[in-house]
Design an enzyme around this catalytic site. Structure first.
Site, PDB file in Angstrom:
ATOM      1  N   PRO A 194       0.951  -1.237   0.172  1.00 35.02           N
ATOM      2  CA  PRO A 194       0.018   0.126   0.106  1.00 35.02           C
ATOM      3  C   PRO A 194       0.824   1.310   0.108  1.00 35.02           C
ATOM      4  O   PRO A 194       1.792   1.232   0.799  1.00 35.02           O
ATOM      5  CB  PRO A 194      -0.920  -0.236   1.308  1.00 35.02           C
ATOM      6  CG  PRO A 194      -0.680  -1.466   1.863  1.00 35.02           C
ATOM      7  CD  PRO A 194       0.599  -2.068   1.181  1.00 35.02           C
ATOM      8  N   GLU A 195       0.653   2.089  -0.799  1.00 31.84           N
ATOM      9  CA  GLU A 195       1.363   3.396  -0.899  1.00 31.84           C
ATOM     10  C   GLU A 195       0.282   4.629  -0.331  1.00 31.84           C
ATOM     11  O   GLU A 195      -0.753   4.143   0.191  1.00 31.84           O
ATOM     12  CB  GLU A 195       1.758   3.838  -2.334  1.00 31.84           C
ATOM     13  CG  GLU A 195       2.649   2.694  -2.828  1.00 31.84           C
ATOM     14  CD  GLU A 195       3.288   2.932  -4.326  1.00 31.84           C
ATOM     15  OE1 GLU A 195       2.983   3.850  -4.728  1.00 31.84           O
ATOM     16  OE2 GLU A 195       3.712   1.865  -4.928  1.00 31.84           O
TER      17      GLU A 195
ATOM     18  N   LYS B 273       2.837   7.048   4.764  1.00 29.96           N
ATOM     19  CA  LYS B 273       2.145   5.798   4.683  1.00 29.96           C
ATOM     20  C   LYS B 273       1.797   5.051   5.963  1.00 29.96           C
ATOM     21  O   LYS B 273       1.350   4.058   6.020  1.00 29.96           O
ATOM     22  CB  LYS B 273       3.262   4.876   3.857  1.00 29.96           C
ATOM     23  CG  LYS B 273       3.445   5.184   2.551  1.00 29.96           C
ATOM     24  CD  LYS B 273       4.143   4.109   1.968  1.00 29.96           C
ATOM     25  CE  LYS B 273       5.077   4.582   0.699  1.00 29.96           C
ATOM     26  NZ  LYS B 273       5.929   3.744   0.147  1.00 29.96           N
TER      27      LYS B 273
ATOM     28  N   ARG C 200      13.885  -2.482  -6.462  1.00 35.73           N
ATOM     29  CA  ARG C 200      12.724  -2.662  -7.122  1.00 35.73           C
ATOM     30  C   ARG C 200      12.458  -2.778  -8.444  1.00 35.73           C
ATOM     31  O   ARG C 200      13.215  -2.230  -9.271  1.00 35.73           O
ATOM     32  CB  ARG C 200      11.706  -1.437  -6.451  1.00 35.73           C
ATOM     33  CG  ARG C 200      11.691  -1.101  -5.064  1.00 35.73           C
ATOM     34  CD  ARG C 200      11.100  -2.166  -4.323  1.00 35.73           C
ATOM     35  NE  ARG C 200       9.670  -2.423  -4.616  1.00 35.73           N
ATOM     36  CZ  ARG C 200       8.713  -1.912  -4.090  1.00 35.73           C
ATOM     37  NH1 ARG C 200       8.826  -0.735  -3.174  1.00 35.73           N
ATOM     38  NH2 ARG C 200       7.450  -1.981  -4.441  1.00 35.73           N
TER      39      ARG C 200
END
Ligand SMILES: [Zn+2]
Length: 290
Positions: free
Chosen positions: A2-3, A69, A280
């Site tokens: 989740p961002e 976040k 990433r």
């Protein structure tokens, strides 16, 4: 993972149903209890499970907001204020139900780690399939210094200048732009999905060094990041892998992502490429993004 928009979705859904309620009892899963007993920091951070339970009982939820976040749950007991900081990690999810059976998706129901039984009989449930999430109880934000090192909220007026200053620092100037914009010390809450999208919209190659982008383009890039984040908030976030806002509800931003997870570029139809940046996977169009 989740961002910012996904966490915002959780906060908007959770705040109205959680604020004003008081915790009667706390139940922690055997998995977390055993793991903590072995000295691991599973889910509950900075204190033992017994301490956590003792501290949380009788607490009233007075506010629930987002910072980057993180979910900040303000608590009060006998006039003393506390802060429960929740980070969803890879797969953390909150549910407000009257009984556990109401959590219909088995993968969430099987991985419930903390149940807060409220004085009104309802349950506030934290589920976390991969257990990378965090619940950290502190008195105030300053008690956990990493929270103070976060960049301003991207929607704040000073956030763009903050980013531009950081991008010029020697430590950041030589790094790939995608690495820089995903760094929470530089911009708050822009993770892999929205960094990928913003760079695609700007036609900037994710591996380009920050110093090789003009000030004007960097400003534009910042504005596009804010635009993408806002679009996603409006769409309820992206439902990718195990993200849900609360009670298993999902957002629709994933249908509007033009580059993240794509095999072909929607503009030129060329095959997309991917490279690793700061660990990433970064997808981009080798023709459109330079
Ligand atoms: Zn293209």
């Amino acid at each position: 993972m989740p961002e910012l928009p996904e966490v915002e979705g959780v906060v908007r859904a959770l705040a109205p149903v959680a604020i004003g309620r008081t915790i009667l009892k706390v139940i922690i899963s055997d998995v977390v209890i055993e793991s903590k007993a072995q000295g691991k920091e599973a889910v509950i951070k900075g204190m033992t499970t017994d301490q956590f339970i003792k501290n949380m009982v009788d607490m009233k939820i007075t506010d629930l907001t987002r910072r980057s976040k993180y979910i900040y749950i303000a608590l009060q007991r006998e006039g003393i204020e506390y802060l429960l900081v929740s980070h969803l990690g890879m797969s953390g999810a909150w549910f407000t139900v009257n009984s556990i059976d109401e959590i219909v998706e088995l993968k969430f129901r099987r991985h419930i780690h903390v149940i807060f039984e409220m004085t009104d009989g309802g349950l506030l449930v934290y589920s976390d399939i991969r257990r990378f999430g965090e619940l950290r109880l502190i008195n105030r934000e300053a008690d956990h210094p990493p929270l103070l090192k976060m960049a301003p909220e991207p929607f704040d007026d000073q956030a763009c200048g903050y980013f531009l200053d950081f991008a010029l620092k020697p430590k950041y100037a030589k790094r790939a732009i995608k690495d820089v914009i995903m760094d929470g010390h530089v911009i708050s809450g822009c993770g892999n999905i929205y960094a990928t999208e913003a760079l695609y919209r700007m036609k900037i190659h994710p591996g380009r060094k920050a110093e090789r982008i003009s000030l004007k383009r960097k400003k534009e890039l910042f504005n596009v990041i804010v635009e993408v984040l806002q679009e996603s908030i409006d769409a309820g976030g992206s439902t990718i892998s195990d993200y849900r806002n609360i009670n298993g509800e999902a957002g629709t931003m994933q249908n509007r992502l033009e580059m993240y997870g794509r095999k072909n570029c929607p503009a030129c139809n060329n095959e997309t490429k991917s490279m690793k940046i700061a660990g990433r996977t970064s997808v981009y169009c080798p023709r459109c993004q330079r």
